[in-house]
Design a protein around this motif. Sequence first.
Motif, PDB file in Angstrom:
ATOM      1  N   THR A 165       0.798  -1.231   0.000  1.00 29.35           N
ATOM      2  CA  THR A 165       0.000   0.000   0.000  1.00 29.35           C
ATOM      3  C   THR A 165       0.826   1.273   0.000  1.00 29.35           C
ATOM      4  OG1 THR A 165      -1.783  -1.189   1.093  1.00 29.35           O
ATOM      5  CG2 THR A 165      -1.839   1.211   1.242  1.00 29.35           C
ATOM      6  N   VAL A 166       1.968   1.263   0.655  1.00 26.24           N
ATOM      7  CA  VAL A 166       2.805   2.477   0.657  1.00 26.24           C
ATOM      8  C   VAL A 166       4.174   2.214   0.039  1.00 26.24           C
ATOM      9  CG1 VAL A 166       1.637   3.665   2.536  1.00 26.24           C
ATOM     10  CG2 VAL A 166       3.445   2.024   3.079  1.00 26.24           C
ATOM     11  N   GLY A 167       4.244   1.204  -0.810  1.00 27.33           N
ATOM     12  CA  GLY A 167       5.447   0.966  -1.602  1.00 27.33           C
ATOM     13  C   GLY A 167       6.692   0.636  -0.816  1.00 27.33           C
ATOM     14  N   MET A 168       6.575  -0.210   0.192  1.00 25.29           N
ATOM     15  CA  MET A 168       7.699  -0.487   1.082  1.00 25.29           C
ATOM     16  C   MET A 168       8.592  -1.643   0.624  1.00 25.29           C
ATOM     17  SD  MET A 168       7.513   1.757   3.471  1.00 25.29           S
ATOM     18  CE  MET A 168       8.539   1.114   4.793  1.00 25.29           C
ATOM     19  N   LEU A 169       8.158  -2.375  -0.389  1.00 25.33           N
ATOM     20  CA  LEU A 169       8.950  -3.513  -0.851  1.00 25.33           C
ATOM     21  C   LEU A 169      10.176  -3.078  -1.658  1.00 25.33           C
ATOM     22  CD1 LEU A 169       6.216  -6.034  -2.089  1.00 25.33           C
ATOM     23  CD2 LEU A 169       7.622  -6.223  -0.025  1.00 25.33           C
ATOM     24  N   THR A 170      11.128  -3.985  -1.752  1.00 25.96           N
ATOM     25  CA  THR A 170      12.211  -3.908  -2.726  1.00 25.96           C
ATOM     26  C   THR A 170      12.014  -5.113  -3.639  1.00 25.96           C
ATOM     27  OG1 THR A 170      13.720  -5.266  -1.420  1.00 25.96           O
ATOM     28  CG2 THR A 170      13.777  -2.867  -1.042  1.00 25.96           C
ATOM     29  N   VAL A 190      -0.902  -9.217  -7.270  1.00 25.05           N
ATOM     30  CA  VAL A 190       0.046  -8.258  -6.697  1.00 25.05           C
ATOM     31  C   VAL A 190      -0.451  -6.850  -6.984  1.00 25.05           C
ATOM     32  CG1 VAL A 190       1.482  -8.532  -8.780  1.00 25.05           C
ATOM     33  CG2 VAL A 190       2.421  -7.368  -6.773  1.00 25.05           C
ATOM     34  N   HIS A 191      -0.410  -5.990  -5.970  1.00 28.32           N
ATOM     35  CA  HIS A 191      -0.881  -4.608  -6.084  1.00 28.32           C
ATOM     36  C   HIS A 191       0.185  -3.721  -5.460  1.00 28.32           C
ATOM     37  CE1 HIS A 191      -4.236  -1.481  -5.932  1.00 28.32           C
ATOM     38  NE2 HIS A 191      -3.299  -0.948  -5.162  1.00 28.32           N
ATOM     39  N   CYS A 192       0.940  -3.000  -6.296  1.00 31.57           N
ATOM     40  CA  CYS A 192       2.078  -2.213  -5.795  1.00 31.57           C
ATOM     41  C   CYS A 192       1.908  -0.717  -6.033  1.00 31.57           C
ATOM     42  CB  CYS A 192       3.376  -2.676  -6.463  1.00 31.57           C
ATOM     43  SG  CYS A 192       3.912  -4.314  -5.943  1.00 31.57           S
ATOM     44  N   HIS A 193       2.331   0.047  -5.036  1.00 32.11           N
ATOM     45  CA  HIS A 193       2.382   1.500  -5.164  1.00 32.11           C
ATOM     46  C   HIS A 193       3.827   1.966  -5.360  1.00 32.11           C
ATOM     47  CE1 HIS A 193      -1.798   2.851  -4.343  1.00 32.11           C
ATOM     48  NE2 HIS A 193      -1.893   1.587  -3.961  1.00 32.11           N
ATOM     49  N   ASN A 194       3.973   3.178  -5.878  1.00 31.07           N
ATOM     50  CA  ASN A 194       5.263   3.628  -6.411  1.00 31.07           C
ATOM     51  C   ASN A 194       5.970   4.656  -5.539  1.00 31.07           C
ATOM     52  OD1 ASN A 194       7.062   3.232  -8.620  1.00 31.07           O
ATOM     53  ND2 ASN A 194       6.511   5.238  -9.426  1.00 31.07           N
ATOM     54  N   PHE A 196       8.526   4.648  -3.719  1.00 27.81           N
ATOM     55  CA  PHE A 196       9.984   4.678  -3.863  1.00 27.81           C
ATOM     56  C   PHE A 196      10.412   4.434  -5.311  1.00 27.81           C
ATOM     57  CE2 PHE A 196       9.402   4.002   0.630  1.00 27.81           C
ATOM     58  CZ  PHE A 196      10.433   4.738   1.227  1.00 27.81           C
ATOM     59  N   GLY A 197       9.454   4.533  -6.226  1.00 27.02           N
ATOM     60  CA  GLY A 197       9.776   4.330  -7.633  1.00 27.02           C
ATOM     61  C   GLY A 197      10.038   2.884  -8.004  1.00 27.02           C
ATOM     62  N   LEU A 198       9.544   1.943  -7.186  1.00 26.68           N
ATOM     63  CA  LEU A 198       9.844   0.525  -7.408  1.00 26.68           C
ATOM     64  C   LEU A 198       8.614  -0.314  -7.734  1.00 26.68           C
ATOM     65  CD1 LEU A 198      12.367   0.021  -4.464  1.00 26.68           C
ATOM     66  CD2 LEU A 198      12.922   0.164  -6.891  1.00 26.68           C
ATOM     67  N   ALA A 199       7.482   0.327  -7.992  1.00 29.76           N
ATOM     68  CA  ALA A 199       6.234  -0.421  -8.186  1.00 29.76           C
ATOM     69  C   ALA A 199       6.329  -1.441  -9.318  1.00 29.76           C
ATOM     70  CB  ALA A 199       5.082   0.544  -8.444  1.00 29.76           C
ATOM     71  N   VAL A 200       6.896  -1.055 -10.448  1.00 34.00           N
ATOM     72  CA  VAL A 200       7.001  -1.980 -11.576  1.00 34.00           C
ATOM     73  C   VAL A 200       7.976  -3.105 -11.255  1.00 34.00           C
ATOM     74  CG1 VAL A 200       7.780  -2.228 -13.970  1.00 34.00           C
ATOM     75  CG2 VAL A 200       6.310  -0.308 -13.319  1.00 34.00           C
ATOM     76  N   ALA A 201       9.134  -2.756 -10.703  1.00 34.10           N
ATOM     77  CA  ALA A 201      10.129  -3.774 -10.355  1.00 34.10           C
ATOM     78  C   ALA A 201       9.566  -4.757  -9.330  1.00 34.10           C
ATOM     79  CB  ALA A 201      11.389  -3.109  -9.805  1.00 34.10           C
ATOM     80  N   ASN A 202       8.847  -4.242  -8.336  1.00 35.31           N
ATOM     81  CA  ASN A 202       8.267  -5.112  -7.316  1.00 35.31           C
ATOM     82  C   ASN A 202       7.172  -6.003  -7.899  1.00 35.31           C
ATOM     83  OD1 ASN A 202       9.957  -4.067  -5.366  1.00 35.31           O
ATOM     84  ND2 ASN A 202       8.479  -2.528  -4.672  1.00 35.31           N
ATOM     85  N   THR A 203       6.405  -5.469  -8.837  1.00 36.45           N
ATOM     86  CA  THR A 203       5.374  -6.264  -9.502  1.00 36.45           C
ATOM     87  C   THR A 203       6.002  -7.404 -10.300  1.00 36.45           C
ATOM     88  OG1 THR A 203       3.870  -4.370  -9.638  1.00 36.45           O
ATOM     89  CG2 THR A 203       3.468  -6.186 -11.167  1.00 36.45           C
ATOM     90  N   LEU A 204       7.079  -7.107 -11.016  1.00 37.39           N
ATOM     91  CA  LEU A 204       7.764  -8.145 -11.787  1.00 37.39           C
ATOM     92  C   LEU A 204       8.347  -9.212 -10.868  1.00 37.39           C
ATOM     93  CD1 LEU A 204       9.571  -5.876 -14.412  1.00 37.39           C
ATOM     94  CD2 LEU A 204       7.567  -7.316 -14.796  1.00 37.39           C
ATOM     95  N   GLY A 205       8.865  -8.771  -9.720  1.00 38.17           N
ATOM     96  CA  GLY A 205       9.388  -9.728  -8.750  1.00 38.17           C
ATOM     97  C   GLY A 205       8.306 -10.652  -8.231  1.00 38.17           C
ATOM     98  N   ALA A 206       7.115 -10.077  -7.994  1.00 37.21           N
ATOM     99  CA  ALA A 206       5.988 -10.883  -7.513  1.00 37.21           C
ATOM    100  C   ALA A 206       5.538 -11.893  -8.556  1.00 37.21           C
ATOM    101  CB  ALA A 206       4.832  -9.966  -7.141  1.00 37.21           C
ATOM    102  N   ILE A 207       5.524 -11.495  -9.816  1.00 40.82           N
ATOM    103  CA  ILE A 207       5.131 -12.411 -10.894  1.00 40.82           C
ATOM    104  C   ILE A 207       6.133 -13.560 -10.992  1.00 40.82           C
ATOM    105  CG2 ILE A 207       4.843 -12.619 -13.397  1.00 40.82           C
ATOM    106  CD1 ILE A 207       3.694  -9.735 -13.330  1.00 40.82           C
ATOM    107  N   ARG A 208       7.399 -13.238 -10.885  1.00 30.93           N
ATOM    108  CA  ARG A 208       8.421 -14.291 -10.889  1.00 30.93           C
ATOM    109  C   ARG A 208       8.223 -15.253  -9.721  1.00 30.93           C
ATOM    110  NH1 ARG A 208      13.244 -12.720  -9.505  1.00 30.93           N
ATOM    111  NH2 ARG A 208      14.082 -14.758 -10.092  1.00 30.93           N
ATOM    112  N   ALA A 209       7.696 -14.729  -8.613  1.00 30.71           N
ATOM    113  CA  ALA A 209       7.521 -15.551  -7.416  1.00 30.71           C
ATOM    114  C   ALA A 209       6.248 -16.397  -7.458  1.00 30.71           C
ATOM    115  CB  ALA A 209       7.503 -14.657  -6.177  1.00 30.71           C
TER     116      ALA A 209
END
Length: 505
Positions: A165-170, A190-194, A196-209
């Motif tokens: 919700t507040v984009g805390m993932l890496t 997966v539902h990511c917010h941006n 820290f500018g990482l929403a797309v990267a975190n989404t791709l990581g989730a898809i890989r997972a």
Amino acid sequence: MKIKVLDTTLRDGEQTPGISLTASEKLRIATKLDEIGVNIIEAGSAITSHGERKSIKEITSEGLNAEIASFARAVKIDVDAALECDVDSVHLVVPTSNLHIEHKLKKSKEEVLSQAIDASEYALDHGLIVELSAEDATRSEMKFLKEIFNQGVDVGVQRICACDTVGMLTPEKSFEFYKELSTINAPLSVHCHNDFGLAVANTLGAIRAGATEFHCTVNGIGERAGNASLEEIIVSLKTLYGKGQNYTIEDNDSSIYKTDINIQELYSTSKLVSRLTGVYLQPNKAIVGENAFAHESGIHADGVIKNAATYEPIVPELVGHKRKFIMGKHIGTKGLKNNLDELGIKASDEQFMEIFDKVKALGDMGKCVTDVDLQAIAYNVLELKREQKVKLEEVTIVSGNKVIPTASIKLKIDDKDILEAGVGIGPVDAAIVAVKKGISEFADVELEEYHVDAITGGTDALIDVIVKLRLGDKIISARSTQPDIINASVEAYLSGVNRLLEDVE
């Protein structure tokens, strides 16, 4: 692997400060999303207002192929509002972090769990598809998160979603987090917010997972720093998880992740959403920004002309975009020639180098030359290179608050020097009066119309002057483009004069 797309432009995206879409605008966007292959459209939050329900109803009554969803809190009133709109599903959201439970809801975990399951069962009993979503999931205790999801699956929810919700993932944490949740026996979103500018990267990581669905918005719009961007995720899945080469439209999609999105419509979709929401898209926005496939550097332009893959990871046509060569101080001859060819302008080597020098000079002044500017510059150079009977040698202007504008000019007519002066209501008028006097023994040319545009902006703008001149019953138009309005005006006037005299001869 097939990946589903849930687009929340009409809900999370509309929560961008300053955006308030009308029902007709929402319908236009929903129709476009459906056309490009979005699987699930979150059309809004039905409980928000009467107007919101009206908008959602218009979308659900359109007979779109996509599943239409409404956002809903884990309370019956929200589910009832969604049912009123005839949606296919609810994105049923329940806060799961201690921070939200204690400070926002002021409830116990047991109460939150019970409320989530009750609401899920109520929605399921009324024929809705339920995607049970954990708000602030990435700051929640994994044990509690799994408990809610498992109990939701037990009562029949069809999908589960964990929200950053507040984009805390890496990207690394995202992979680990969604890998843990992928063991639950239900499709994972997966539902990511941006933030820290990482929403797309975190989404791709989730898809890989193991996530098989992602939430996104067109152009990455959304509250605060926005959501994961539809176009960036789609193109990344297609190119970075496949060949990893320079994609053309004809390339077979070898990506290990497949979606139903028509990738060639991404740019047009971006433009539509930007126009209807009024959210300005930064020029350097990946994939759909106006500079995403723009080149100014002479080295880059030369490379792209020879082989686009040298400085482009994908061809712009793949997403419905277009390559541009920006003209400024870094432009090379290859890039300029390409632009002139596209405009259908043919110039000799001498004329080409003069155009090139003028573009470079404007670049040194901090200007970027548009296609319109280039046309004006090129036509001006081509016109001036014609054989001229009357040539301007010199023009001097005197003007001020308490001085009558006065111009003195030196012309060369058939190798004869002509000196003349004139006064006018302004410096341009004075210069034209002086020129008219200088050519009076050769031709009585009348100025019919005078038009000026500042086509590059700023106090040092590139000025485009167009004049319409008459000699007897012959009328012609002529133009000149320069940073100086007086020189541009005199050159345009003399260009027209020379053409009139040429026709008379």
